[in-house]
Design a protein around this motif. Structure first.
Motif, PDB file in Angstrom:
ATOM      1  N   VAL A   1       0.861  -1.173   0.000  1.00 36.31           N
ATOM      2  CA  VAL A   1       0.000   0.000   0.000  1.00 36.31           C
ATOM      3  C   VAL A   1       0.906   1.234   0.000  1.00 36.31           C
ATOM      4  N   SER A   2       0.507   2.243  -0.743  1.00 37.61           N
ATOM      5  CA  SER A   2       1.194   3.536  -0.721  1.00 37.61           C
ATOM      6  C   SER A   2       0.452   4.420   0.265  1.00 37.61           C
ATOM      7  N   ILE A   3       1.162   4.899   1.278  1.00 37.00           N
ATOM      8  CA  ILE A   3       0.558   5.734   2.310  1.00 37.00           C
ATOM      9  C   ILE A   3       1.191   7.118   2.239  1.00 37.00           C
ATOM     10  N   ALA A   4       0.346   8.133   2.153  1.00 37.62           N
ATOM     11  CA  ALA A   4       0.812   9.518   2.125  1.00 37.62           C
ATOM     12  C   ALA A   4       0.492  10.182   3.463  1.00 37.62           C
ATOM     13  N   THR A   5       1.500  10.820   4.027  1.00 43.03           N
ATOM     14  CA  THR A   5       1.333  11.646   5.219  1.00 43.03           C
ATOM     15  C   THR A   5       2.076  12.952   4.943  1.00 43.03           C
TER      16      THR A   5
ATOM     17  N   VAL B   1       5.101  10.174   0.443  1.00 38.07           N
ATOM     18  CA  VAL B   1       4.488   8.879   0.167  1.00 38.07           C
ATOM     19  C   VAL B   1       5.526   7.787   0.348  1.00 38.07           C
ATOM     20  N   ARG B   2       5.080   6.700   0.956  1.00 35.51           N
ATOM     21  CA  ARG B   2       5.952   5.535   1.073  1.00 35.51           C
ATOM     22  C   ARG B   2       5.135   4.296   0.769  1.00 35.51           C
ATOM     23  N   ILE B   3       5.816   3.265   0.309  1.00 34.73           N
ATOM     24  CA  ILE B   3       5.170   1.989   0.012  1.00 34.73           C
ATOM     25  C   ILE B   3       5.571   1.017   1.108  1.00 34.73           C
ATOM     26  N   VAL B   4       4.570   0.376   1.711  1.00 37.41           N
ATOM     27  CA  VAL B   4       4.831  -0.569   2.794  1.00 37.41           C
ATOM     28  C   VAL B   4       4.025  -1.840   2.575  1.00 37.41           C
ATOM     29  N   LEU B   5       4.495  -2.920   3.159  1.00 37.27           N
ATOM     30  CA  LEU B   5       3.724  -4.158   3.208  1.00 37.27           C
ATOM     31  C   LEU B   5       2.613  -3.964   4.234  1.00 37.27           C
ATOM     32  N   PHE B   6       1.437  -4.521   3.974  1.00 37.17           N
ATOM     33  CA  PHE B   6       0.342  -4.330   4.906  1.00 37.17           C
ATOM     34  C   PHE B   6      -0.535  -5.566   4.994  1.00 37.17           C
ATOM     35  N   VAL B   7      -1.284  -5.604   6.076  1.00 35.02           N
ATOM     36  CA  VAL B   7      -2.309  -6.608   6.302  1.00 35.02           C
ATOM     37  C   VAL B   7      -3.595  -5.853   6.601  1.00 35.02           C
ATOM     38  N   TYR B   8      -4.692  -6.329   6.041  1.00 43.58           N
ATOM     39  CA  TYR B   8      -5.998  -5.754   6.348  1.00 43.58           C
ATOM     40  C   TYR B   8      -6.611  -6.528   7.499  1.00 43.58           C
ATOM     41  N   LEU B   9      -7.094  -5.791   8.500  1.00 49.87           N
ATOM     42  CA  LEU B   9      -7.746  -6.384   9.666  1.00 49.87           C
ATOM     43  C   LEU B   9      -9.251  -6.170   9.510  1.00 49.87           C
TER      44      LEU B   9
ATOM     45  N   PHE C   1       0.679  -2.057   9.358  1.00 51.12           N
ATOM     46  CA  PHE C   1       2.003  -2.149   8.740  1.00 51.12           C
ATOM     47  C   PHE C   1       3.059  -1.919   9.801  1.00 51.12           C
ATOM     48  N   MET C   2       4.281  -2.298   9.469  1.00 46.31           N
ATOM     49  CA  MET C   2       5.386  -2.062  10.396  1.00 46.31           C
ATOM     50  C   MET C   2       6.522  -1.386   9.649  1.00 46.31           C
ATOM     51  N   THR C   3       7.350  -0.720  10.415  1.00 42.46           N
ATOM     52  CA  THR C   3       8.510  -0.048   9.845  1.00 42.46           C
ATOM     53  C   THR C   3       9.593   0.041  10.905  1.00 42.46           C
ATOM     54  N   GLY C   4      10.797   0.270  10.465  1.00 41.75           N
ATOM     55  CA  GLY C   4      11.912   0.415  11.391  1.00 41.75           C
ATOM     56  C   GLY C   4      11.687   1.573  12.348  1.00 41.75           C
ATOM     57  N   THR C   5      12.065   1.393  13.585  1.00 42.99           N
ATOM     58  CA  THR C   5      11.854   2.385  14.634  1.00 42.99           C
ATOM     59  C   THR C   5      12.452   3.743  14.285  1.00 42.99           C
ATOM     60  N   ASN C   6      13.561   3.756  13.571  1.00 45.64           N
ATOM     61  CA  ASN C   6      14.242   5.012  13.252  1.00 45.64           C
ATOM     62  C   ASN C   6      13.904   5.551  11.870  1.00 45.64           C
TER      63      ASN C   6
END
Length: 135
Positions: A17-21, A31-39, A47-52
């Motif tokens: 998914v491409s998420i824009a903030t 915009v960034r592209i991340v792996l995601f799961v729909y709940l 989605f998850m991302t590195g803490t930093n």
């Protein structure tokens, strides 16, 4: 097939998914592209991302977001314009849903931050038609 059924199918088949903030200063979209799961029970993306990662600071500064899934099947995708992203402490069920869809990422989960994307409506484009679903 109903728009809701098409939405569910897209959310199961899509992996990115491409998420824009907004940037931290609020002056530009990012915009960034991340792996995601729909709940499906909560109508959220996870989605998850590195803490930093820079997006962590951006999300902390501005929770407003928009997203679009990658196209699947016959160029079908889902898109939300008014979404909210927030950092969460994932439940075991959330972690399991994520690791079930992306087994190779399990090793990263302990060193990552998890986020949910909440949305009340989504535009579903399938078979060259767009319908809006409201939850």
């Amino acid at each position: 097939m109903s728009a809701k059924d098409k939405f569910d199918q897209i959310m199961q088949e899509a992996t990115q998914v491409s998420i824009a903030t907004l940037t931290v200063d609020g002056k530009a979209p990012d915009v960034r592209i991340v792996l995601f799961v729909y709940l499906p029970t909560t109508h959220q993306l996870l989605f998850m991302t590195g803490t930093n990662a820079p997006k962590v600071a951006q999300i902390a500064a501005h929770s407003a977001a928009a997203f679009t899934t990658q196209a699947v099947g016959n160029q079908n995708f889902a898109r939300a314009k008014q979404a909210k992203v927030q950092k969460v402490t994932p439940t075991e069920a959330m972690k399991k849903a994520y690791s079930d869809k992306f087994p190779a990422t399990a090793a990263y989960a302990a060193h990552s931050d998890f986020f949910t994307v909440d949305f009340d409506s989504v535009a579903v484009t399938a078979d060259n038609q767009t319908e809006t679903i409201t939850f």
